[in-house]
Every structure is written in structure tokens, then in C-alpha cells.
Design a protein around this motif. Structure first.
Motif, PDB file in Angstrom:
ATOM      1  N   THR A  25      27.562  31.340  42.259  1.00 17.62           N
ATOM      2  CA  THR A  25      28.321  32.037  43.693  1.00 17.62           C
ATOM      3  C   THR A  25      27.957  31.268  44.843  1.00 17.62           C
ATOM      4  O   THR A  25      28.969  30.978  45.873  1.00 17.62           O
ATOM      5  CB  THR A  25      28.056  33.624  43.599  1.00 17.62           C
ATOM      6  OG1 THR A  25      28.421  34.162  42.322  1.00 17.62           O
ATOM      7  CG2 THR A  25      28.694  34.186  44.708  1.00 17.62           C
TER       8      THR A  25
ATOM      9  N   LEU B  35      34.378  31.949  43.197  1.00 21.68           N
ATOM     10  CA  LEU B  35      33.860  32.966  43.651  1.00 21.68           C
ATOM     11  C   LEU B  35      34.571  34.424  43.020  1.00 21.68           C
ATOM     12  O   LEU B  35      33.628  35.364  42.484  1.00 21.68           O
ATOM     13  CB  LEU B  35      34.326  33.104  45.161  1.00 21.68           C
ATOM     14  CG  LEU B  35      33.732  34.083  46.050  1.00 21.68           C
ATOM     15  CD1 LEU B  35      32.478  33.775  46.446  1.00 21.68           C
ATOM     16  CD2 LEU B  35      34.265  34.262  47.108  1.00 21.68           C
TER      17      LEU B  35
ATOM     18  N   ALA C 267      26.300  37.844  43.050  1.00 20.11           N
ATOM     19  CA  ALA C 267      27.814  38.271  42.520  1.00 20.11           C
ATOM     20  C   ALA C 267      27.914  39.741  42.021  1.00 20.11           C
ATOM     21  O   ALA C 267      28.847  40.107  41.598  1.00 20.11           O
ATOM     22  CB  ALA C 267      28.070  37.037  41.550  1.00 20.11           C
TER      23      ALA C 267
ATOM     24  N   SER D  95      30.064  39.796  36.536  1.00 17.19           N
ATOM     25  CA  SER D  95      30.048  38.261  37.080  1.00 17.19           C
ATOM     26  C   SER D  95      29.568  37.439  35.836  1.00 17.19           C
ATOM     27  O   SER D  95      28.865  37.729  35.054  1.00 17.19           O
ATOM     28  CB  SER D  95      29.296  37.809  38.426  1.00 17.19           C
ATOM     29  OG  SER D  95      27.741  37.999  38.170  1.00 17.19           O
TER      30      SER D  95
ATOM     31  N   GLY E  39      32.357  34.827  39.980  1.00 16.14           N
ATOM     32  CA  GLY E  39      31.162  34.882  40.106  1.00 16.14           C
ATOM     33  C   GLY E  39      30.294  33.960  39.417  1.00 16.14           C
ATOM     34  O   GLY E  39      29.324  34.140  38.805  1.00 16.14           O
TER      35      GLY E  39
ATOM     36  N   ARG F 285      34.734  39.821  45.741  1.00 19.93           N
ATOM     37  CA  ARG F 285      35.042  38.387  45.244  1.00 19.93           C
ATOM     38  C   ARG F 285      36.323  38.296  44.944  1.00 19.93           C
ATOM     39  O   ARG F 285      36.756  37.055  44.868  1.00 19.93           O
ATOM     40  CB  ARG F 285      34.052  38.344  44.179  1.00 19.93           C
ATOM     41  CG  ARG F 285      32.774  38.115  44.322  1.00 19.93           C
ATOM     42  CD  ARG F 285      31.718  37.767  43.119  1.00 19.93           C
ATOM     43  NE  ARG F 285      32.515  37.711  41.909  1.00 19.93           N
ATOM     44  CZ  ARG F 285      32.293  38.802  40.815  1.00 19.93           C
ATOM     45  NH1 ARG F 285      31.212  39.780  41.076  1.00 19.93           N
ATOM     46  NH2 ARG F 285      32.808  38.651  39.747  1.00 19.93           N
TER      47      ARG F 285
END
Length: 173
Positions: A72, A66, A121, A125, A69, A12
Motif C-alpha cells: 500500500t 491501492l 490497507a 486487502s 491494497g 481504496r
């Protein structure tokens, strides 16, 4: 933290911050938004100023979303839409391989973002911090994957259908 959560976090961060950097560069690098607008006009994405702003904003928002997160599948959809437009307007004519400026890199970025939407995620996140497990179940698995793919395809294809007008082919001399 387990290896899966760390691996998803790593992916991510790399994908998200790379995309955000592309948007930042459109805003503040080289030709800035006016230069980016001229380039968009030249490849047939008109009006260029509109697309320069939309692309830069989407790259920053999808990239940071992203990386953090946050909801997502939605930033993953942004990746898909961006990469469809980039692959079609700029890279398609060059074939697959990136060494010939093809669409290979676009495919990897879009597919990796969709894979993250499917996996979720992870524990490190904002999705994990902000939402309970029932809500998170809608942000991962088949639902997350479908959100990313359907919204991304709709956004990318919709933008091409509405706005893309390729410049006329140059005649060989």
C-alpha cells in the motif's frame, strides 16, 4: 469485517479505481498515448511520449495497487508523485479551487493516499492476505506514511527537476 476495514476498503476502491481509470483513458481514450504525448509536450513535460507512457502506466499501476491494497505505501507514493507533477505543471497557476481548475483535487487525492498508507490497507486487502503481521507493520503506521511521502516527493519533485521545461509565456496582444 468491521466498519474501519470497510471504510478503508471503500476509500481504496474509489481512489484507486478513479486513478486507474485516468491511466486507462490515457492509453485508450480520445487521443490515446500520442494525443497525451502532445499535451505533455505543450505543458513542458518533455519528451511528451515518454511522460505519456510513464503517467498512464503509473496511474494504472498505482490505482490498481491501492484498490487491491498491495504494498500500500508504494502505490500511495505513486499518487503523491503524480499529483505533485499535475498540480505544479497544470493547476498551480489557477489557484487552489477546482472550480477554477486549481490544485485542490490533486491535494485531496495525494493526501487521501498518504492517509491510507498510514492507516494500512485493512483486513480486506492483499497486504493482509500475503503478509504476516510483522511485515504488515512496515506497510502502515508511521513507516507506511513515511514511505508514501518520501518516495512520492522524491518521484514528483525529481521528475519536475529533470524534465519540466515550461513553455514560454504568451505575450498579450
Amino acid at each position: 469485517m468491521n466498519a474501519l476495514d470497510f471504510s478503508i476498503l471503500l476509500l481504496r476502491l474509489v481512489l484507486g479505481l478513479t486513478m486507474a481509470a485516468h491511466g486507462y483513458n490515457k492509453f485508450f481514450g480520445g487521443g490515446r498515448i500520442p494525443g497525451t504525448a502532445g499535451w505533455f509536450d505543450s505543458i513542458g513535460m518533455r519528451p511528451g511520449m515518454f511522460h505519456a507512457r510513464v503517467a498512464a502506466t503509473t496511474e494504472v499501476a498505482a490505482g490498481l495497487g491501492l484498490a487491491l491494497g498491495l504494498l500500500t505505501p508504494v502505490p500511495a507514493a505513486g499518487f503523491v508523485a503524480l499529483m505533485i507533477v499535475a498540480a505544479w505543471t497544470v493547476h498551480r497557476k489557477n489557484g487552489f479551487f477546482i472550480v477554477k481548475e486549481g490544485w485542490e483535487y490533486n491535494l485531496i487525492l495525494g493526501a487521501a493516499a498518504v492517509a491510507i498508507a498510514g492507516l494500512g490497507a485493512g483486513e480486506i486487502s492483499l497486504d493482509h492476505v500475503l503478509f504476516d503481521s510483522d511485515t504488515r507493520s512496515y506497510l502502515q503506521g508511521w513507516t507506511g506514511l513515511l514511505i508514501a511521502v518520501v518516495l512520492g516527493l522524491a518521484g514528483g519533485i525529481g521528475q519536475l527537476v529533470i524534465f519540466f521545461r515550461p513553455p514560454p509565456a504568451k505575450e498579450a496582444v
